[in-house]
Structures are given as structure tokens and as C-alpha cells.
Design a protein around this motif. Structure first.
Motif, PDB file in Angstrom:
ATOM      1  N   LEU A  10       0.913  -1.265  -0.302  1.00  0.00           N
ATOM      2  CA  LEU A  10       0.048   0.313  -0.232  1.00  0.00           C
ATOM      3  C   LEU A  10       0.814   1.163  -0.222  1.00  0.00           C
ATOM      4  O   LEU A  10       0.122   1.601  -0.785  1.00  0.00           O
ATOM      5  N   TRP A  11       1.618   1.292   0.987  1.00  0.00           N
ATOM      6  CA  TRP A  11       3.051   2.632   1.019  1.00  0.00           C
ATOM      7  C   TRP A  11       3.314   2.608  -0.475  1.00  0.00           C
ATOM      8  O   TRP A  11       4.049   4.143  -0.595  1.00  0.00           O
ATOM      9  N   ASN A  12       3.933   1.331  -1.274  1.00  0.00           N
ATOM     10  CA  ASN A  12       5.193   2.071  -2.098  1.00  0.00           C
ATOM     11  C   ASN A  12       3.580   2.474  -3.626  1.00  0.00           C
ATOM     12  O   ASN A  12       4.154   3.463  -3.860  1.00  0.00           O
ATOM     13  N   ASP A  13       2.521   2.144  -3.752  1.00  0.00           N
ATOM     14  CA  ASP A  13       1.348   2.742  -4.722  1.00  0.00           C
ATOM     15  C   ASP A  13       1.493   3.959  -3.674  1.00  0.00           C
ATOM     16  O   ASP A  13       1.151   4.656  -5.053  1.00  0.00           O
ATOM     17  N   TYR A  14       0.543   3.829  -2.821  1.00  0.00           N
ATOM     18  CA  TYR A  14       0.860   5.696  -2.237  1.00  0.00           C
ATOM     19  C   TYR A  14       1.317   6.854  -2.569  1.00  0.00           C
ATOM     20  O   TYR A  14       1.097   7.616  -2.946  1.00  0.00           O
ATOM     21  N   THR A  15       2.592   6.384  -2.142  1.00  0.00           N
ATOM     22  CA  THR A  15       3.887   7.384  -1.997  1.00  0.00           C
ATOM     23  C   THR A  15       4.345   6.997  -3.966  1.00  0.00           C
ATOM     24  O   THR A  15       5.172   9.026  -4.516  1.00  0.00           O
ATOM     25  N   ALA A  16       3.884   6.606  -4.603  1.00  0.00           N
ATOM     26  CA  ALA A  16       4.647   6.710  -6.329  1.00  0.00           C
ATOM     27  C   ALA A  16       3.497   7.652  -6.523  1.00  0.00           C
ATOM     28  O   ALA A  16       3.805   9.171  -7.667  1.00  0.00           O
ATOM     29  N   MET A  17       2.018   7.344  -6.065  1.00  0.00           N
ATOM     30  CA  MET A  17       1.039   8.371  -6.302  1.00  0.00           C
ATOM     31  C   MET A  17       0.925   9.790  -5.717  1.00  0.00           C
ATOM     32  O   MET A  17       0.493  10.756  -6.304  1.00  0.00           O
ATOM     33  N   THR A  18       2.051   9.976  -4.239  1.00  0.00           N
ATOM     34  CA  THR A  18       1.412  11.011  -2.948  1.00  0.00           C
ATOM     35  C   THR A  18       3.102  11.137  -3.408  1.00  0.00           C
ATOM     36  O   THR A  18       3.791  11.182  -1.943  1.00  0.00           O
ATOM     37  N   GLU A 126      -4.661  -7.521  -3.236  1.00  0.00           N
ATOM     38  CA  GLU A 126      -3.776  -7.269  -3.777  1.00  0.00           C
ATOM     39  C   GLU A 126      -4.982  -6.148  -5.087  1.00  0.00           C
ATOM     40  O   GLU A 126      -4.489  -4.790  -5.194  1.00  0.00           O
ATOM     41  N   VAL A 127      -6.241  -5.942  -4.790  1.00  0.00           N
ATOM     42  CA  VAL A 127      -6.558  -5.568  -5.360  1.00  0.00           C
ATOM     43  C   VAL A 127      -6.196  -3.416  -4.598  1.00  0.00           C
ATOM     44  O   VAL A 127      -7.281  -2.671  -5.506  1.00  0.00           O
ATOM     45  N   LEU A 128      -6.827  -3.877  -3.101  1.00  0.00           N
ATOM     46  CA  LEU A 128      -6.771  -2.493  -2.890  1.00  0.00           C
ATOM     47  C   LEU A 128      -5.785  -1.657  -3.221  1.00  0.00           C
ATOM     48  O   LEU A 128      -5.930  -0.741  -2.874  1.00  0.00           O
ATOM     49  N   TRP A 129      -4.622  -1.864  -4.328  1.00  0.00           N
ATOM     50  CA  TRP A 129      -3.923  -1.037  -4.487  1.00  0.00           C
ATOM     51  C   TRP A 129      -3.512  -1.346  -5.923  1.00  0.00           C
ATOM     52  O   TRP A 129      -2.665  -0.815  -6.670  1.00  0.00           O
ATOM     53  N   ALA A 130      -4.568  -1.507  -7.264  1.00  0.00           N
ATOM     54  CA  ALA A 130      -4.743  -2.051  -7.740  1.00  0.00           C
ATOM     55  C   ALA A 130      -5.047  -0.877  -9.332  1.00  0.00           C
ATOM     56  O   ALA A 130      -4.638  -1.240 -10.039  1.00  0.00           O
ATOM     57  N   GLY A 131      -5.579   0.132  -7.879  1.00  0.00           N
ATOM     58  CA  GLY A 131      -5.493   1.172  -8.539  1.00  0.00           C
ATOM     59  C   GLY A 131      -6.639   0.848  -9.698  1.00  0.00           C
ATOM     60  O   GLY A 131      -7.623   0.513  -9.587  1.00  0.00           O
ATOM     61  N   ARG A 132      -7.131   2.131 -10.887  1.00  0.00           N
ATOM     62  CA  ARG A 132      -8.276   1.641 -11.528  1.00  0.00           C
ATOM     63  C   ARG A 132      -8.693   0.999 -12.486  1.00  0.00           C
ATOM     64  O   ARG A 132      -7.327   0.101 -13.245  1.00  0.00           O
ATOM     65  N   LEU A 133      -9.384  -0.221 -12.261  1.00  0.00           N
ATOM     66  CA  LEU A 133      -9.748  -1.247 -13.043  1.00  0.00           C
ATOM     67  C   LEU A 133     -10.683  -1.378 -14.366  1.00  0.00           C
ATOM     68  O   LEU A 133     -11.329  -2.122 -14.570  1.00  0.00           O
ATOM     69  N   TRP A 134     -10.797  -0.479 -15.277  1.00  0.00           N
ATOM     70  CA  TRP A 134     -11.702  -0.251 -15.680  1.00  0.00           C
ATOM     71  C   TRP A 134     -10.950   0.990 -16.727  1.00  0.00           C
ATOM     72  O   TRP A 134      -9.906   1.240 -16.187  1.00  0.00           O
ATOM     73  N   ALA A 135     -11.137   1.136 -18.208  1.00  0.00           N
ATOM     74  CA  ALA A 135     -10.690   2.050 -18.875  1.00  0.00           C
ATOM     75  C   ALA A 135     -10.644   3.272 -17.996  1.00  0.00           C
ATOM     76  O   ALA A 135     -11.610   3.625 -17.897  1.00  0.00           O
ATOM     77  N   PRO A 136      -9.817   4.596 -18.412  1.00  0.00           N
ATOM     78  CA  PRO A 136     -10.028   5.367 -18.210  1.00  0.00           C
ATOM     79  C   PRO A 136     -11.038   6.276 -19.239  1.00  0.00           C
ATOM     80  O   PRO A 136     -11.703   5.999 -19.849  1.00  0.00           O
ATOM     81  N   PRO A 137     -12.345   7.051 -17.784  1.00  0.00           N
ATOM     82  CA  PRO A 137     -13.187   7.861 -18.349  1.00  0.00           C
ATOM     83  C   PRO A 137     -12.928   9.003 -19.244  1.00  0.00           C
ATOM     84  O   PRO A 137     -11.615   9.309 -19.471  1.00  0.00           O
ATOM     85  N   SER A 138     -14.059   9.372 -19.869  1.00  0.00           N
ATOM     86  CA  SER A 138     -13.596  10.867 -21.013  1.00  0.00           C
ATOM     87  C   SER A 138     -13.549  11.577 -19.398  1.00  0.00           C
ATOM     88  O   SER A 138     -13.976  11.494 -18.553  1.00  0.00           O
ATOM     89  N   PHE A 139     -13.007  13.115 -19.675  1.00  0.00           N
ATOM     90  CA  PHE A 139     -12.712  14.268 -19.199  1.00  0.00           C
ATOM     91  C   PHE A 139     -14.513  14.768 -18.873  1.00  0.00           C
ATOM     92  O   PHE A 139     -14.811  14.569 -17.971  1.00  0.00           O
TER      93      PHE A 139
END
Length: 272
Positions: A10-18, A126-139
Motif C-alpha cells: 500500500l505504501w509503495n503504491d501510495y507514495t508513487a502517487m503522492t 492486491e485489489v486494494l492497491w490495483a488502481g483503476r480496474l477499468w478504462a479511463p473515463p472521458s474528461f
């Protein structure tokens, strides 16, 4: 998976994003403080295979127990706090968006996202640090969700991961108040979430909290449009003892309501 492995991931994923999180962590270590994680928090939808009920078993398997329910009517959220198997381990806060309370058009956007999820991926922690599980939405869809729920818009592009870690101010020596911690954060050139005041809560409710404004990063939306949006933030909490001398273990809904706004796009415009 051990609890230490879980939080390391969790920490490794979080610090990569933060990036601010590692910087803050290191600044307090350099100042001689011991960093203890008070809690982490997750966001999800109450639709598809990633509801609170779907994700909770991963916490229970790690030895966590459900503690208290919380409801955030204005933000259309429900949540639970979870206590760790040992008092020296982090608590967990898991919330979900009550999608039925959004407009039909917003619900269609969310259903389109969660409909893409491979349910098998939800079966592992691992799903709890998987990020987005779908294609990016439109803006455009992101903005449409933003009009109704900052939480929904954030989740649509950021996905499943810890949206914040929390330093336990109780374990600090020199920086022994939330105010001192926030002053240190500002000395690093980082912004503070001022919604509801710099410090949320008080000794009277047995919990004081403060947080940074979320980091920002560029994301590619559907069609290749790139926009900079808020990601994750760092929180700081000081707990007090109740009349029985026991350290408060829960969360204060009125304070948490304002802490959620650390990731607000609109909130950043008036928070300084």
C-alpha cells in the motif's frame, strides 16, 4: 500475505502517487520522530464487484474487525472503521458511494466503469492497491461526475488504492500537537486542507485531525486528453483518552467529512 506485506505494498503504491508523503515522512524522521501509521482509508462504489461488502473480507482475513459505521449524508457516503489485530497496527477506514443517490446519468457513467471489472481480480487483497480496474473515463464524464460528487470523479480516474496514510501525532515527541505538525508541513512549502478549519475535531471529541491538500498528477483520459488532477494526501491525527482512560479508537464523522475534501478540485481553489 502478512499485515506488514500488505502495508508495504500500500505504501509503495501510495507514495508513487503522492510524492509529498515520502518527503513529509523523511522530514519528520530527520527531526528525530518515530513514524507510526494511525490509519489508512479507501474509497469505492457500492456498485459492481467492488462494494464495501466485497472488499471487507480482505481486511477480515488480515485480522481486522468491524468497529463503527458512519454515514455522510451530504456526500452520499457510508463507511466503516476497522480495528487491527494488534493495537500497534494501523486502523482502516473503508467508505463507499451510495450511487442510487446520484442522477440517472451519473449512475450510467459509474455502471459503465464497474461493468468492465474482472471479478477475479477482486478476489485477492492486491485489489486494494490495483488502481483503476477499468478504462479511463472521458474528461467530460469525469466533469459530469464532479458536478455531483468529487468522490465519484476522483474514484473514476484514480481507482482503488489508499487515498491517504495518517501519521500518529501521539507517537511524536517534539511535534506533539497537530498544530505543530501542520506548521512543519507548511514550512516544507506544502498546502493544508483548511476546509472546516486547519484542525478538525478537538480533545472534547477525543480526536484532532489535519491534512495536506492532495498532490496533483497528469492523467490520460479517454481519447488521449491529458489533465492534471488531485491524487492523494497525508493526514495527521492525535487521539485522546476517554473517561475510562482508554485511547479513542474510532473516527469523528464531522471531521472526516472535511478530511474527504483534501482531494477536492473545487476545494483547492478556496483553501489557499
Amino acid at each position: 500475505m502478512t499485515l506488514d506485506q500488505f502495508f508495504d505494498n500500500l505504501w509503495n503504491d501510495y507514495t508513487a502517487m503522492t510524492p509529498q508523503a515520502q518527503r513529509i515522512h523523511d522530514a519528520f524522521v530527520d527531526a528525530g520522530e518515530n513514524i507510526i501509521n494511525d490509519h489508512v482509508a479507501f474509497r469505492t462504489f457500492d456498485r459492481g464487484p467492488i462494494t464495501l461488502a466485497d472488499l471487507e473480507p480482505h481486511l477480515l482475513a488480515l485480522g481486522y474487525t468491524r468497529y463503527e459505521p458512519y454515514d455522510f449524508a451530504a456526500k452520499k457516503l457510508r463507511a466503516y472503521g476497522y480495528l487491527p489485530p494488534s493495537p500497534d497496527q494501523p486502523r482502516v477506514f473503508l467508505s463507499e458511494l451510495k450511487c442510487d443517490e446520484l442522477s440517472a446519468s451519473a449512475q450510467r457513467i459509474i455502471d459503465g466503469l464497474v461493468g468492465q471489472i474482472d471479478a477475479e481480480r477482486v478476489q485477492a487483497p492486491e485489489v486494494l492497491w490495483a488502481g483503476r480496474l477499468w478504462a479511463p473515463p472521458s474528461f467530460e464524464d469525469y466533469q459530469a461526475l464532479m458536478e455531483e460528487s468529487e468522490y465519484a470523479a476522483w474514484l473514476a480516474i484514480i481507482g482503488l488504492r489508499a487515498n491517504h496514510f495518517t501519521i500518529s501525532v501521539n507517537h511524536f515527541h517534539s511535534y506533539d500537537s497537530v498544530e505543530k505538525v501542520l506548521d512543519k508541513i507548511e514550512s516544507l512549502g506544502l498546502g493544508i486542507n483548511a476546509s472546516g478549519g486547519r484542525i478538525k475535531g478537538s480533545p472534547d471529541v477525543l480526536l484532532e485531525q489535519g491534512s495536506t491538500l492532495a498532490d496533483r498528477a497528469e492523467f490520460s483520459f479517454a481519447g488521449g486528453q491529458i489533465e492534471e488532477i488531485p491524487t492523494c494526501y497525508y493526514e495527521f491525527a492525535k487521539r485522546y483518552r476517554d473517561v475510562d482512560g482508554k485511547l479513542y479508537q474510532g473516527f469523528v464523522a464531522a471531521s472526516a467529512d472535511k478530511i474527504f475534501e483534501s482531494t477536492n478540485v473545487r476545494g483547492e481553489r478556496h483553501a489557499g
